[in-house]
Write an enzyme that holds these catalytic residues in place. Structure first.
Site, mmCIF file in Angstrom:
data_model
loop_
_atom_site.group_PDB
_atom_site.id
_atom_site.type_symbol
_atom_site.label_atom_id
_atom_site.label_comp_id
_atom_site.label_asym_id
_atom_site.label_seq_id
_atom_site.Cartn_x
_atom_site.Cartn_y
_atom_site.Cartn_z
ATOM 1 N N GLU A 205 -42.365 15.573 36.405
ATOM 2 C CA GLU A 205 -41.719 14.267 36.564
ATOM 3 C C GLU A 205 -40.145 14.455 36.722
ATOM 4 O O GLU A 205 -39.481 15.167 36.243
ATOM 5 C CB GLU A 205 -42.067 13.307 35.425
ATOM 6 C CG GLU A 205 -43.553 12.948 34.911
ATOM 7 C CD GLU A 205 -43.667 12.081 36.246
ATOM 8 O OE1 GLU A 205 -43.246 11.507 36.972
ATOM 9 O OE2 GLU A 205 -45.169 11.765 36.284
ATOM 10 N N ARG B 20 -49.157 -1.639 29.096
ATOM 11 C CA ARG B 20 -50.277 -2.253 29.824
ATOM 12 C C ARG B 20 -51.470 -2.381 29.021
ATOM 13 O O ARG B 20 -52.333 -3.462 29.123
ATOM 14 C CB ARG B 20 -50.727 -1.765 31.296
ATOM 15 C CG ARG B 20 -51.928 -2.576 32.138
ATOM 16 C CD ARG B 20 -52.192 -1.965 33.390
ATOM 17 N NE ARG B 20 -52.542 -0.746 33.263
ATOM 18 C CZ ARG B 20 -53.649 -0.161 33.221
ATOM 19 N NH1 ARG B 20 -54.751 -0.970 32.855
ATOM 20 N NH2 ARG B 20 -53.763 1.139 33.148
ATOM 21 N N CYS C 39 -46.232 8.351 27.741
ATOM 22 C CA CYS C 39 -45.514 9.205 28.494
ATOM 23 C C CYS C 39 -44.365 9.370 28.656
ATOM 24 O O CYS C 39 -43.474 10.164 28.423
ATOM 25 C CB CYS C 39 -46.557 9.795 29.729
ATOM 26 S SG CYS C 39 -48.230 10.376 29.320
ATOM 27 N N HIS D 61 -47.068 15.406 34.242
ATOM 28 C CA HIS D 61 -48.557 14.823 34.285
ATOM 29 C C HIS D 61 -49.391 15.639 34.975
ATOM 30 O O HIS D 61 -49.342 16.619 35.878
ATOM 31 C CB HIS D 61 -48.042 13.633 34.981
ATOM 32 C CG HIS D 61 -48.042 12.385 34.138
ATOM 33 N ND1 HIS D 61 -46.899 11.549 34.242
ATOM 34 C CD2 HIS D 61 -48.738 11.919 33.059
ATOM 35 C CE1 HIS D 61 -46.955 10.566 33.374
ATOM 36 N NE2 HIS D 61 -48.057 10.735 32.533
#
EC number: 3.4.19.3
Length: 215
Positions: A81, A91, A144, A168
């Protein structure tokens, strides 16, 4: 010169019975290659508690480099990342039922932090071994990204000598038996993370190469 590399992986979340980030990371606990000496710790998929566990791991191991690892179901590549953002926007609930929306991770903290890892170089080294990899420009807004941002904030405030970042990884095949999604073998994921650890231990600077996303 030896560099101690702390790897972290998460426990299962979202109804899964396994989390490949921890399955891969725990395989590397105690591994050594080149200048990299690897230690591994599990963190909970829980807002804020994950950061508390990470801080304790930093105190325990006194690492030179920290690479946090998380599952990104649906991705088909190993994806270091580029940036962490100062936002919790869940979510789904975390493993303790927390579901923050529109919340700063660090009140008054910067909007974002760049990774401290040579991620383009890591991607190239992983691809040399025939393992798919690419730089990612979004770590999401779940735990994360929360851990990634919290790590970089902790480094900025208290541990400027440490370099850190986040990677990831895809599902492993056993997670995709009942759903249509890409996966990567645990052996390949483990190998890629070891390459990342060694590359980060050898190189502080990244390479200049084209990349980015059009949208």
């Amino acid at each position: 010169m030896e560099k101690k590399v702390l790897l972290t992986g998460f426990d299962p979340f979202g109804g899964e019975t396994v989390n490949p980030s921890w399955e891969a990371v725990k395989r590397l606990n105690g591994a050594a290659e080149g200048p990299a000496s690897i230690v591994s710790e599990q963190v909970p998929t829980v807002f804020y508690k994950s950061l508390a566990v990470l801080r304790e791991a930093i105190k325990k191991h006194q690492p030179d480099i920290i690479i946090c690892v998380g599952q990104a179901g649906g991705r088909m590549q190993i994806t270091p990342e580029r940036v962490a953002i100062n936002l919790n926007e869940a979510r789904i609930p975390d493993n303790e039922g927390n579901q923050p929306v529109g919340e700063d991770i660090s009140q008054g903290g910067p909007a974002a932090y760049w990774t401290g890892l040579p991620i383009k170089r890591i991607v190239e080294e992983i691809k040399k071994e025939g393992i798919p990899a690419a730089v990612s420009y979004t770590a999401g807004t779940f735990v994360c990204n929360h851990l990634f941002y919290g790590l970089m904030d902790e480094i900025s405030r208290h541990h400027p000598h440490i370099r850190g970042g986040f990677i990831h990884i895809p599902y492993i095949p056993e997670q995709t038996l009942q759903k249509s999604a890409p996966s990567l073998s645990l052996d390949h994921i483990t190998k890629a993370l070891k390459i990342a650890a060694v590359t980060a231990a050898v190189h502080e600077d990244d390479i200049e190469t084209g990349g980015g996303e059009l949208h």
